[in-house]
Design a protein around this motif. Structure first.
Motif, mmCIF file in Angstrom:
data_model
loop_
_atom_site.group_PDB
_atom_site.id
_atom_site.type_symbol
_atom_site.label_atom_id
_atom_site.label_comp_id
_atom_site.label_asym_id
_atom_site.label_seq_id
_atom_site.Cartn_x
_atom_site.Cartn_y
_atom_site.Cartn_z
ATOM 1 N N GLU A 1 0.698 -1.313 0.143
ATOM 2 C CA GLU A 1 -0.005 0.141 0.033
ATOM 3 C C GLU A 1 0.800 1.107 -0.080
ATOM 4 O O GLU A 1 0.443 2.011 -0.687
ATOM 5 C CB GLU A 1 -1.045 0.039 1.085
ATOM 6 C CG GLU A 1 -2.194 -0.944 1.118
ATOM 7 C CD GLU A 1 -3.038 -0.607 2.287
ATOM 8 O OE1 GLU A 1 -3.948 0.140 2.097
ATOM 9 O OE2 GLU A 1 -2.998 -1.441 3.171
ATOM 10 N N THR A 2 1.983 1.324 0.709
ATOM 11 C CA THR A 2 2.986 2.102 0.929
ATOM 12 C C THR A 2 3.487 2.806 -0.428
ATOM 13 O O THR A 2 3.554 3.708 -0.966
ATOM 14 C CB THR A 2 3.868 2.112 1.712
ATOM 15 O OG1 THR A 2 3.447 1.758 2.989
ATOM 16 C CG2 THR A 2 4.734 3.499 2.098
ATOM 17 N N GLY B 1 1.613 4.055 -19.275
ATOM 18 C CA GLY B 1 0.461 4.717 -19.931
ATOM 19 C C GLY B 1 -0.609 4.164 -19.782
ATOM 20 O O GLY B 1 -1.682 4.500 -20.572
ATOM 21 N N HIS B 2 -0.778 2.998 -19.360
ATOM 22 C CA HIS B 2 -1.972 2.318 -18.840
ATOM 23 C C HIS B 2 -2.941 2.837 -17.961
ATOM 24 O O HIS B 2 -2.662 2.418 -16.720
ATOM 25 C CB HIS B 2 -1.923 0.749 -19.195
ATOM 26 C CG HIS B 2 -1.132 0.154 -20.192
ATOM 27 N ND1 HIS B 2 -1.565 0.292 -21.357
ATOM 28 C CD2 HIS B 2 0.389 -0.254 -20.355
ATOM 29 C CE1 HIS B 2 -0.427 -0.442 -22.275
ATOM 30 N NE2 HIS B 2 0.440 -0.691 -21.460
ATOM 31 N N ARG B 3 -3.956 3.617 -18.262
ATOM 32 C CA ARG B 3 -4.611 4.166 -17.274
ATOM 33 C C ARG B 3 -5.659 2.924 -16.939
ATOM 34 O O ARG B 3 -6.026 2.198 -17.583
ATOM 35 C CB ARG B 3 -5.511 5.430 -17.743
ATOM 36 C CG ARG B 3 -4.475 6.526 -17.951
ATOM 37 C CD ARG B 3 -3.683 7.208 -16.779
ATOM 38 N NE ARG B 3 -2.532 8.103 -17.130
ATOM 39 C CZ ARG B 3 -2.126 8.993 -16.368
ATOM 40 N NH1 ARG B 3 -3.040 9.073 -15.083
ATOM 41 N NH2 ARG B 3 -1.282 9.978 -16.539
ATOM 42 N N HIS C 1 3.526 6.307 -5.223
ATOM 43 C CA HIS C 1 3.279 6.516 -6.881
ATOM 44 C C HIS C 1 1.983 7.450 -7.164
ATOM 45 O O HIS C 1 2.197 8.322 -7.817
ATOM 46 C CB HIS C 1 2.861 5.216 -7.667
ATOM 47 C CG HIS C 1 4.116 4.200 -7.902
ATOM 48 N ND1 HIS C 1 4.852 4.689 -9.170
ATOM 49 C CD2 HIS C 1 4.748 3.309 -7.161
ATOM 50 C CE1 HIS C 1 5.650 3.730 -9.260
ATOM 51 N NE2 HIS C 1 5.736 3.096 -8.091
ATOM 52 N N ARG C 2 1.040 7.496 -6.134
ATOM 53 C CA ARG C 2 -0.250 8.302 -6.352
ATOM 54 C C ARG C 2 0.304 9.552 -5.868
ATOM 55 O O ARG C 2 -0.349 10.720 -6.322
ATOM 56 C CB ARG C 2 -1.323 7.650 -5.781
ATOM 57 C CG ARG C 2 -1.782 6.267 -6.222
ATOM 58 C CD ARG C 2 -3.307 6.075 -5.839
ATOM 59 N NE ARG C 2 -4.055 6.910 -6.147
ATOM 60 C CZ ARG C 2 -4.965 7.520 -5.547
ATOM 61 N NH1 ARG C 2 -4.671 7.782 -4.261
ATOM 62 N NH2 ARG C 2 -5.687 8.371 -6.093
ATOM 63 N N PHE D 1 -3.614 6.347 -11.251
ATOM 64 C CA PHE D 1 -4.351 5.166 -11.248
ATOM 65 C C PHE D 1 -5.228 5.433 -10.041
ATOM 66 O O PHE D 1 -5.108 6.161 -9.064
ATOM 67 C CB PHE D 1 -3.700 3.810 -11.280
ATOM 68 C CG PHE D 1 -2.615 3.857 -10.240
ATOM 69 C CD1 PHE D 1 -3.069 3.126 -9.039
ATOM 70 C CD2 PHE D 1 -1.489 4.369 -10.073
ATOM 71 C CE1 PHE D 1 -2.216 2.959 -7.748
ATOM 72 C CE2 PHE D 1 -0.798 4.330 -8.668
ATOM 73 C CZ PHE D 1 -0.974 3.512 -7.660
ATOM 74 N N ARG D 2 -6.149 4.340 -9.928
ATOM 75 C CA ARG D 2 -6.956 4.105 -8.665
ATOM 76 C C ARG D 2 -6.836 2.849 -8.138
ATOM 77 O O ARG D 2 -6.680 2.042 -8.943
ATOM 78 C CB ARG D 2 -8.577 4.513 -9.110
ATOM 79 C CG ARG D 2 -9.450 4.469 -7.816
ATOM 80 C CD ARG D 2 -10.787 4.965 -8.162
ATOM 81 N NE ARG D 2 -11.521 4.013 -9.162
ATOM 82 C CZ ARG D 2 -12.210 3.217 -8.820
ATOM 83 N NH1 ARG D 2 -12.778 3.154 -7.507
ATOM 84 N NH2 ARG D 2 -12.858 2.281 -9.387
#
Length: 363
Positions: free
Chosen positions: A235-236, A284-286, A241-242, A249-250
């Protein structure tokens, strides 16, 4: 004193558990692969003794002889020759071994029959005594040598297993040291930029990165840790990354309640998470990155999905290969790992026994 030193050295070399050599030898003799031949040979001898001897005590005497041979000969051999047959002591031990055999044969083949007033039997006749002595010497040598060789083989396999686990630990440390350096550099560069533009985000990023690195260093020293710790580390990684790109991404996390108490090798899921990021959103893959944990039939199944179709294993890729090697080493083939394309998504799945790793690296 010399015999005691040899026994102590033998335990160190072969890895045989400490304790009475008599008990260890008798336990080894009771193993089916040895017990069956012993019973067959002994039964044949006792049957021959009963068939060719008219004395009513012939069969009991034959049974006593067989029990004495099996109980004394292998033990004598293992005590006198802990490192195998050698003549470094001038053959004294070989003479002593022969003397023990001669003593057992004379007691059961000459003294006991005379005390009981028995007549000659197959095994107590002059040539029968010679044959009995040969059976004692050869049988003790064969059984004792077999037990020692199997013990040394098992000890060698255990040492090989320990060396393999140490190698796995070394690979793990190398993997941790080589944790996606581009991601770390990019995160540090982003933190430097945030320090000028958004101090609060920079602070959160520094704390998360520090916590992640601290967890990595601690996990590399452990043979196993909990599934909860593993999931928190993953998770960290996703949160970092987010932080750099909130719209990249979600992330969805689906866990059973309560989360099963399962141990697994540290950082086992981390290469999968890195692979999901590198070949998914970062390429690049959303779309959604979904981590799911389910339990069924005494196993825990962890599934990680990411956007972007799996293009197959790359020859230069080490992360996924490392996962397979670590699973084989820790679970002895009882763990499963698959990664495949499902349309335009990649699905990686781990199936692990709830009992945890079968073998753990030494601390």
């Amino acid at each position: 004193m010399a015999a005691r030193l040899d026994q102590a050295h033998n335990r160190c070399v072969t890895g045989i558990p400490q304790g009475s050599i008599v008990r260890r030898t008798l336990r080894a003799l009771c193993e089916p692969k040895r017990l069956l031949p012993i019973v067959l040979v002994s039964a044949a001898l006792v049957a021959a003794q009963g068939s060719y001897s008219r004395d009513p005590l012939a069969v009991p005497l034959g049974i006593a002889l067989c029990l004495a041979f099996v109980g004394v000969a292998p033990v004598s051999w293992r005590v006198l020759f802990p490192h195998g047959l050698e003549f470094s002591h001038g053959g004294v031990r070989l003479v002593l071994y022969a003397a023990i055999g001669l003593g057992v044969v004379l007691v059961f083949g000459v003294v006991v029959p005379r005390v009981l007033g028995m007549g000659l039997t197959l095994l107590t006749a002059p040539w029968g005594v010679v044959v009995s002595l040969a059976l004692f010497l050869v049988g003790g040598w064969g059984l004792g040598r077999d037990i020692d060789m199997v013990a040394r083989l098992r000890a060698a396999e255990e040492r090989a297993g320990r060396f393999a686990r140490e190698a796995e630990r070394a690979q793990l440390l190398a993997l941790r040291a080589n944790l996606d350096p581009h991601f770390l550099f990019n995160t540090l560069n982003a933190i430097a930029e945030w320090c000028r533009t958004d101090g609060e985000v920079a602070e959160r990023a520094v704390l998360k990165l520090s916590a992640m690195l601290r967890t990595l260093l601690g996990g590399a020293r452990q043979p196993a840790w909990s599934l909860r710790e593993e999931l928190e580390l993953v998770e960290t990684l996703f949160e970092l990354h987010r932080l750099r790109d909130p719209d990249l991404f979600r992330f969805e996390l689906h866990l059973p309640s309560p989360l099963p108490v399962v141990s697994l090798p540290p950082m086992l899921l981390l290469p999968l998470a890195e692979n999901a990021m590198k070949h998914g959103p970062a390429a690049g893959h959303r779309g959604d990155v979904v981590l799911t944990v389910v339990t069924a039939a005494g196993r825990v199944v962890v599934t990680l999905e990411n956007p972007g179709a799996f293009a197959g294993h790359r020859p230069e890729g080490e992360g996924l290969a490392m996962v397979g090697k670590r699973l084989a080493l820790a679970y002895d083939g009882d763990a499963l790992f698959t990664i495949n394309a499902a349309g335009e998504r990649t699905i990686a799945e781990l199936s692990l026994p709830m009992t945890g790793p079968h073998s753990e690296a030494p601390t």
